[in-house]
Design an enzyme around this catalytic site. Structure first.
Site, PDB file in Angstrom:
ATOM      1  N   GLU A  21       0.857  -1.210   0.212  1.00 47.67           N
ATOM      2  CA  GLU A  21      -0.189  -0.027  -0.084  1.00 47.67           C
ATOM      3  C   GLU A  21       0.900   1.437   0.043  1.00 47.67           C
ATOM      4  O   GLU A  21       0.439   2.280  -0.561  1.00 47.67           O
ATOM      5  CB  GLU A  21      -0.918  -0.050   1.160  1.00 47.67           C
ATOM      6  N   HIS A  66       5.868 -27.453   3.541  1.00 53.86           N
ATOM      7  CA  HIS A  66       5.199 -28.719   3.101  1.00 53.86           C
ATOM      8  C   HIS A  66       4.130 -28.282   2.157  1.00 53.86           C
ATOM      9  O   HIS A  66       2.869 -29.117   2.107  1.00 53.86           O
ATOM     10  CB  HIS A  66       4.241 -29.701   4.328  1.00 53.86           C
ATOM     11  N   LYS A 119     -12.814   2.294  -3.066  1.00 52.31           N
ATOM     12  CA  LYS A 119     -13.549   2.660  -2.259  1.00 52.31           C
ATOM     13  C   LYS A 119     -14.866   3.235  -3.087  1.00 52.31           C
ATOM     14  O   LYS A 119     -15.948   3.101  -2.597  1.00 52.31           O
ATOM     15  CB  LYS A 119     -13.286   3.326  -1.075  1.00 52.31           C
TER      16      LYS A 119
END
Length: 483
Positions: free
Chosen positions: A309, A340, A453
């Protein structure tokens, strides 16, 4: 090549760069006024040009400390003491036993990471067990799981939002308000069960939060840099004000190191320079963050926001387009489990990457009996051995089917403490700042996030009104029609 400080150490041997090469690269890429810009950051006078304000999060570790203000007698510390001592009573007289921190982004990731990393260090000897929970997801998934376990009459909500208008946070708060309504009136809920943390004091007041339950921080503190401020309340509620202060001390020590150490002895600057070198000279576009201590398993998530950001931008500080690489993709996961899963691709896959291994050498387990302590110590040693082994293989390969030559840093501490945690996070903050200065970008705004937004609100308006919009594409229109 290894750099040691009081709380944090860096081994960058596997970056494959000599001291002379690093010195030369620093001369090429650090701007001449870097020392001045660094001083401005540490003094709280560095400019965030797009938002027209200074950058002051570093001051939260010193003269703006929420725990040191007024000799420790301040609203932040009093709220922490009252809740942790079991003296905060809800509207029906029940003791507050659970706290839900409702926030997203910088109001969630830092407090969550700090609370998980430091939970064992509480030293105020309280007999009252306060449980701290987190809700950030706008879809309500976390509340679905959490609410059946809790009682509204013994639960307090922290409404944490810098702007006090974040739609994700408001959605969760509305749900919590509805959940509490059968047992508590709205006024009871606000008076005894809500604390606000924001830079928008007017917003908290208008929402109905009593002034004594409002904690504020400066607008000049960016959300992703705010865990040191009142936004860090969940950390303090988890470990107590004393240990929160020690976390600030560790960060402050890293501030001093960053401001004083020469470039080849400076941990944040070396992290930044090797990162820029890998991005520009080696063409590596991603960094895997691989913590080898379960207490730090949220570190990759936290650093995604801090780094991406801040420096994931294609315009300079003046708003001009940039056509060269800037901040890399940050990803990763808990190292022992990753071995794994995705390590197969790291060792033998096609793609190139850089890595940050984060290691804790020793861990005290004093609350357990001797036999259990010994086994836990053995497990910590197992984790250390695996970290060092995979780091070696990623760099050296095997000369056959493991190509190697993947550069990495090793950030390590002797033991994880509030101080070493604070130093680690501050080091990453200063690394991000240094890279932003090198690339001449503003690391303290987020225009892409803000535009996202805005568009989301436009879509939401269409959903609520039931009307279409010619501004949307055919695919979006089809989904909205089906909804």
């Amino acid at each position: 090549m290894m750099i040691t400080t009081q709380y944090l150490n860096l081994d960058l041997t596997y970056q494959g760069l000599s001291r002379d090469e690093l010195q030369q690269f620093a001369k090429q890429r650090l701007p001449r006024d870097f020392a001045e810009q660094r001083s401005q950051l540490l003094n709280g006078t560095y400019e965030n040009p797009s938002e027209g304000r200074q950058v002051t999060h570093v001051l939260n570790r010193s003269r703006h400390s929420v725990v040191a203000a007024n000799g420790g007698r301040n609203r932040f510390s009093e709220i922490v003491r009252t809740l942790r001592s079991g003296k905060w009573l809800g509207a029906t007289g029940q003791v507050i036993t659970d706290v839900i921190n409702v926030g997203v982004g910088g109001s969630d990731l830092g407090p969550l990471l700090g609370s998980e990393a430091l939970s064992e260090f509480a030293d105020d000897n309280t007999a009252h067990k306060l449980k701290v929970h987190f809700a950030s997801s706008m879809d309500g998934t976390q509340l679905y799981t959490l609410l059946p376990q809790l009682n509204p009459a013994s639960t307090l909500v922290i409404m944490a939002s810098k702007s006090f208008s974040t739609i994700d946070t408001i959605a969760n708060i509305r749900t919590l308000k509805a959940w509490a309504a059968p047992e508590l009136s709205e006024q009871q809920w606000l008076d005894k069960h809500v604390v606000g943390v924001s830079s928008n004091i007017e917003g908290m007041t208008n929402f109905g939060i009593p002034p004594a339950q409002q904690l504020s921080f400066a607008e000049s503190v960016g959300g992703r840099y705010s865990l040191w401020s009142a936004i860090g309340l969940p950390i303090a509620l988890t470990v107590g004000a004393n240990q929160f202060a020690r976390m600030l001390d560790g960060a402050k020590a890293m501030d001093a190191h960053f401001g004083e150490a020469d470039v080849l002895e400076n941990i944040p600057m070396l992290m930044a320079l090797t990162g820029v070198y890998n991005r520009e000279q080696r063409g590596i576009n991603n960094v895997a963050v691989l913590p080898y201590d379960g207490r730090l398993q949220k570190l990759p998530d936290y650093l995604q926001q801090l780094d991406m950001e801040s420096n994931g931008k294609q315009q300079d500080r003046a708003g001009n387009p940039i056509d060269t690489p800037t901040g890399p993709i940050i990803w990763g996961g808990f190292g022992p489990n990753g071995q794994h899963a995705f390590y197969q691709h790291l060792h033998q896959g096609y793609d190139n990457f850089a890595a940050d291994f984060v290691l804790v050498l020793k861990r005290a387990a004093t609350k357990f009996d001797a036999a259990t302590q010994a086994q836990l110590a053995e497990q910590q040693t197992l984790s250390v051995a695996n970290c060092l082994a995979h780091r070696r293989l990623m760099w050296f390969g095997d000369g056959k089917t493991y190509p190697g030559q993947h550069p990495s840093n090793l950030l390590f501490v002797d033991e994880l403490t509030p101080q070493s945690f604070g130093a680690l996070i501050a080091a990453y903050e200063h690394k991000v700042f240094t890279q932003g200065v090198i690339w001449n970008i503003n690391s303290f705004d987020q225009p892409g996030v803000e535009l996202g937004k805005k568009i989301a609100n436009e879509v939401l308006d269409v959903i609520k009104t039931g009307t279409g919009s010619s501004d949307f594409d055919e695919s979006t229109q089809a989904i909205l029609k089906r909804l």
